[in-house]
Scaffold this motif. Structure first.
Motif, PDB file in Angstrom:
ATOM      1  N   MET A 140      13.813  14.361  -8.957  1.00  0.00           N
ATOM      2  CA  MET A 140      12.816  14.623  -7.921  1.00  0.00           C
ATOM      3  C   MET A 140      11.757  15.603  -8.405  1.00  0.00           C
ATOM      4  O   MET A 140      10.557  15.416  -8.179  1.00  0.00           O
ATOM      5  CB  MET A 140      13.514  15.166  -6.666  1.00  0.00           C
ATOM      6  N   ASN A 141      12.202  16.689  -9.048  1.00  0.00           N
ATOM      7  CA  ASN A 141      11.250  17.683  -9.567  1.00  0.00           C
ATOM      8  C   ASN A 141      10.313  17.072 -10.594  1.00  0.00           C
ATOM      9  O   ASN A 141       9.129  17.430 -10.665  1.00  0.00           O
ATOM     10  CB  ASN A 141      11.995  18.865 -10.193  1.00  0.00           C
ATOM     11  N   ARG A 142      10.866  16.138 -11.397  1.00  0.00           N
ATOM     12  CA  ARG A 142      10.052  15.483 -12.415  1.00  0.00           C
ATOM     13  C   ARG A 142       8.953  14.642 -11.764  1.00  0.00           C
ATOM     14  O   ARG A 142       7.801  14.645 -12.214  1.00  0.00           O
ATOM     15  CB  ARG A 142      10.940  14.598 -13.288  1.00  0.00           C
ATOM     16  N   ILE A 143       9.311  13.939 -10.690  1.00  0.00           N
ATOM     17  CA  ILE A 143       8.339  13.108  -9.985  1.00  0.00           C
ATOM     18  C   ILE A 143       7.260  13.970  -9.340  1.00  0.00           C
ATOM     19  O   ILE A 143       6.068  13.660  -9.415  1.00  0.00           O
ATOM     20  CB  ILE A 143       9.051  12.247  -8.914  1.00  0.00           C
ATOM     21  N   ILE A 144       7.688  15.082  -8.725  1.00  0.00           N
ATOM     22  CA  ILE A 144       6.739  15.984  -8.082  1.00  0.00           C
ATOM     23  C   ILE A 144       5.772  16.564  -9.109  1.00  0.00           C
ATOM     24  O   ILE A 144       4.563  16.656  -8.883  1.00  0.00           O
ATOM     25  CB  ILE A 144       7.484  17.121  -7.341  1.00  0.00           C
ATOM     26  N   THR A 145       6.311  16.949 -10.272  1.00  0.00           N
ATOM     27  CA  THR A 145       5.463  17.502 -11.333  1.00  0.00           C
ATOM     28  C   THR A 145       4.477  16.457 -11.854  1.00  0.00           C
ATOM     29  O   THR A 145       3.297  16.741 -12.070  1.00  0.00           O
ATOM     30  CB  THR A 145       6.331  18.012 -12.497  1.00  0.00           C
ATOM     31  N   LYS A 146       4.973  15.221 -12.024  1.00  0.00           N
ATOM     32  CA  LYS A 146       4.133  14.154 -12.580  1.00  0.00           C
ATOM     33  C   LYS A 146       3.018  13.764 -11.624  1.00  0.00           C
ATOM     34  O   LYS A 146       1.885  13.498 -12.043  1.00  0.00           O
ATOM     35  CB  LYS A 146       5.007  12.946 -12.906  1.00  0.00           C
ATOM     36  N   TYR A 147       3.341  13.716 -10.334  1.00  0.00           N
ATOM     37  CA  TYR A 147       2.357  13.263  -9.340  1.00  0.00           C
ATOM     38  C   TYR A 147       1.905  14.401  -8.428  1.00  0.00           C
ATOM     39  O   TYR A 147       1.633  14.187  -7.250  1.00  0.00           O
ATOM     40  CB  TYR A 147       2.955  12.127  -8.505  1.00  0.00           C
ATOM     41  N   LYS A 148       1.810  15.582  -8.994  1.00  0.00           N
ATOM     42  CA  LYS A 148       1.446  16.769  -8.217  1.00  0.00           C
ATOM     43  C   LYS A 148       0.082  16.605  -7.559  1.00  0.00           C
ATOM     44  O   LYS A 148      -0.087  16.888  -6.373  1.00  0.00           O
ATOM     45  CB  LYS A 148       1.466  17.999  -9.126  1.00  0.00           C
ATOM     46  N   ARG A 149      -0.910  16.166  -8.315  1.00  0.00           N
ATOM     47  CA  ARG A 149      -2.257  16.031  -7.774  1.00  0.00           C
ATOM     48  C   ARG A 149      -2.294  14.973  -6.672  1.00  0.00           C
ATOM     49  O   ARG A 149      -2.930  15.169  -5.625  1.00  0.00           O
ATOM     50  CB  ARG A 149      -3.223  15.667  -8.900  1.00  0.00           C
ATOM     51  N   GLU A 150      -1.608  13.865  -6.901  1.00  0.00           N
ATOM     52  CA  GLU A 150      -1.583  12.799  -5.916  1.00  0.00           C
ATOM     53  C   GLU A 150      -0.945  13.268  -4.609  1.00  0.00           C
ATOM     54  O   GLU A 150      -1.421  12.945  -3.519  1.00  0.00           O
ATOM     55  CB  GLU A 150      -0.825  11.583  -6.458  1.00  0.00           C
ATOM     56  N   VAL A 170      -0.845  16.363  -3.501  1.00  0.00           N
ATOM     57  CA  VAL A 170      -1.762  17.311  -2.855  1.00  0.00           C
ATOM     58  C   VAL A 170      -2.828  16.557  -2.066  1.00  0.00           C
ATOM     59  O   VAL A 170      -3.122  16.892  -0.909  1.00  0.00           O
ATOM     60  CB  VAL A 170      -2.425  18.233  -3.902  1.00  0.00           C
ATOM     61  N   VAL A 171      -3.400  15.525  -2.676  1.00  0.00           N
ATOM     62  CA  VAL A 171      -4.442  14.746  -1.997  1.00  0.00           C
ATOM     63  C   VAL A 171      -3.855  13.991  -0.803  1.00  0.00           C
ATOM     64  O   VAL A 171      -4.472  13.910   0.264  1.00  0.00           O
ATOM     65  CB  VAL A 171      -5.117  13.757  -2.971  1.00  0.00           C
ATOM     66  N   GLY A 172      -2.650  13.455  -0.981  1.00  0.00           N
ATOM     67  CA  GLY A 172      -1.988  12.757   0.121  1.00  0.00           C
ATOM     68  C   GLY A 172      -1.725  13.677   1.299  1.00  0.00           C
ATOM     69  O   GLY A 172      -1.971  13.314   2.458  1.00  0.00           O
ATOM     70  N   ILE A 173      -1.239  14.875   1.018  1.00  0.00           N
ATOM     71  CA  ILE A 173      -0.977  15.851   2.079  1.00  0.00           C
ATOM     72  C   ILE A 173      -2.286  16.273   2.753  1.00  0.00           C
ATOM     73  O   ILE A 173      -2.349  16.410   3.987  1.00  0.00           O
ATOM     74  CB  ILE A 173      -0.238  17.081   1.508  1.00  0.00           C
ATOM     75  N   ALA A 174      -3.338  16.467   1.958  1.00  0.00           N
ATOM     76  CA  ALA A 174      -4.642  16.831   2.516  1.00  0.00           C
ATOM     77  C   ALA A 174      -5.163  15.734   3.438  1.00  0.00           C
ATOM     78  O   ALA A 174      -5.759  16.019   4.490  1.00  0.00           O
ATOM     79  CB  ALA A 174      -5.634  17.093   1.390  1.00  0.00           C
ATOM     80  N   THR A 175      -4.935  14.482   3.071  1.00  0.00           N
ATOM     81  CA  THR A 175      -5.372  13.350   3.905  1.00  0.00           C
ATOM     82  C   THR A 175      -4.622  13.333   5.228  1.00  0.00           C
ATOM     83  O   THR A 175      -5.216  13.127   6.295  1.00  0.00           O
ATOM     84  CB  THR A 175      -5.145  12.020   3.157  1.00  0.00           C
ATOM     85  N   ILE A 176      -3.307  13.550   5.162  1.00  0.00           N
ATOM     86  CA  ILE A 176      -2.494  13.587   6.386  1.00  0.00           C
ATOM     87  C   ILE A 176      -2.931  14.741   7.285  1.00  0.00           C
ATOM     88  O   ILE A 176      -3.048  14.588   8.513  1.00  0.00           O
ATOM     89  CB  ILE A 176      -0.996  13.713   6.029  1.00  0.00           C
ATOM     90  N   ALA A 177      -3.189  15.900   6.681  1.00  0.00           N
ATOM     91  CA  ALA A 177      -3.635  17.065   7.452  1.00  0.00           C
ATOM     92  C   ALA A 177      -4.974  16.791   8.130  1.00  0.00           C
ATOM     93  O   ALA A 177      -5.189  17.139   9.299  1.00  0.00           O
ATOM     94  CB  ALA A 177      -3.741  18.283   6.537  1.00  0.00           C
ATOM     95  N   MET A 178      -5.882  16.136   7.391  1.00  0.00           N
ATOM     96  CA  MET A 178      -7.182  15.803   7.958  1.00  0.00           C
ATOM     97  C   MET A 178      -7.031  14.834   9.126  1.00  0.00           C
ATOM     98  O   MET A 178      -7.673  14.992  10.177  1.00  0.00           O
ATOM     99  CB  MET A 178      -8.072  15.184   6.871  1.00  0.00           C
ATOM    100  N   ALA A 179      -6.157  13.835   8.965  1.00  0.00           N
ATOM    101  CA  ALA A 179      -5.910  12.873  10.037  1.00  0.00           C
ATOM    102  C   ALA A 179      -5.317  13.563  11.258  1.00  0.00           C
ATOM    103  O   ALA A 179      -5.657  13.231  12.408  1.00  0.00           O
ATOM    104  CB  ALA A 179      -4.980  11.765   9.544  1.00  0.00           C
ATOM    105  N   ALA A 180      -4.444  14.545  11.020  1.00  0.00           N
ATOM    106  CA  ALA A 180      -3.835  15.284  12.129  1.00  0.00           C
ATOM    107  C   ALA A 180      -4.891  16.068  12.905  1.00  0.00           C
ATOM    108  O   ALA A 180      -4.862  16.111  14.143  1.00  0.00           O
ATOM    109  CB  ALA A 180      -2.756  16.228  11.598  1.00  0.00           C
TER     110      ALA A 180
END
Length: 322
Positions: free
Chosen positions: A1-11, A13-23
């Motif tokens: 899991m940590n490896r996946i988070i590290t590999k797709y960290k930027r993605e 962050v952008v995904g969370i930002a999109t969800i926050a904006m939608a909220a």
């Protein structure tokens, strides 16, 4: 899991930002969170998402393509003329894709063989291709595109999902496979990361750049086909300014403007974030002119985020070295 988070960290962050904006938009207007609005977001995302995929390929190699909007227009005009004059729709689509290949390859030729800087080369072809669009049409739109063509992209499947949304998803999947699962993808990253080192490693740099610009041309052609199917007409002015949004989506998604870094997943989230922003601003009745301001600010913040990441990575490396 940590490896996946590290590999797709930027993605992430952008995904969370999109969800926050939608909220935030949902709190301001609860009608934002509806199935119809979700479909509107996807429909807003389609053209920019497909164009952003092509732009991402060129940026990964350390280049850029400012002519995608004009390739978009020429493809739409050419296919529209064919369909109006009775050419089989599927043959017309094939012709449109071939036009994308040719125009993309010409950009690649100017950059690899003529040794022009990508910015200058594609700035020139942007004007050249737009001029061709005006000369061919006389500045007039091509209208009355038959439904036999339009329904190929504009028809609906289940839950009012249109075929062109599926086309966009397929484009992103193909881009992911090319970049993450093939040798060609590795070569593209190598060229963008360090062109001289790539040459010394035996990478065919010229071929890699040709591939990047041809892919970009094909993506622009596909977007042009989708637009033609949606509107039923083609104009020589179509695609004006689309390169800005394509660059924005790629940059937001983590594509490094200096080259050597970028993912299809990141670009998908970048295009989605911009679509959520545009639709959300309409839902809360914000003047559309503000979209340009917010898009520009997002590009600046996303680009600066790269420097922050590099500084943090450098700091962590120094700590480990000690």
């Amino acid at each position: 899991m940590n490896r996946i988070i590290t590999k797709y960290k930027r993605e992430l962050v952008v995904g969370i930002a999109t969800i926050a904006m939608a909220a935030v938009f949902t709190v301001m207007n609860p009608t934002f969170l509806t199935w119809r609005n979700f479909l509107t977001i996807l429909q807003q995302m389609v053209l920019n998402g497909i164009l952003a995929v092509g732009m991402m390929f060129t940026i990964i190699t350390g280049g850029i393509d400012l002519s995608i909007g004009c390739t978009f227009a020429i493809t739409g005009i050419s296919v529209a003329y064919c369909c109006v004059n009775g050419v089989n729709p599927f043959l017309a689509i094939l012709l449109g894709l071939v036009i994308g290949v040719i125009l993309g390859a010409f950009n690649g030729f100017l950059i690899t063989k003529m040794k022009l800087q990508p910015f200058i080369a594609t700035l020139g072809t942007m004007s050249l291709y737009r001029g061709i669009a005006y000369v061919v049409t006389g500045g007039r739109p091509v209208t009355s595109v038959p439904d036999s063509f339009r329904n190929i992209f504009n028809g609906k499947i289940v839950f009012d999902i249109r075929y062109y949304i599926i086309v966009m998803i397929v484009v992103f999947i193909i881009a992911y496979i090319l970049l993450a699962k093939t040798r060609t993808g590795a070569y593209l990253y190598a060229v963008g990361g360090n062109e001289e080192a790539a040459k010394l490693s035996g990478v065919n740099v010229i071929k890699a750049k040709y591939i990047a610009y041809i892919v970009c041309g094909v993506c622009a052609a596909v977007a042009g086909l989708v637009m033609l199917a949606s509107l039923g007409s083609a104009e020589p002015t179509a695609g004006t300014g689309y390169e800005t949004n394509a660059i924005a989506a790629a940059a937001i998604g983590g594509t490094r403007m200096a080259g050597g870094k970028g993912t299809a997943l990141g670009t998908f989230f970048g295009a989605l974030l911009l679509a959520v922003l545009k639709v959300g601003m309409v839902v809360i009745n914000v003047d559309s002119f503000w979209q340009y301001i917010f898009t520009g600010l997002i590009i600046i913040v996303a680009s600066y985020f790269e420097f922050i990441q590099e500084d943090i990575a450098g700091l962590m490396a120094r700590k480990k070295a000690k």
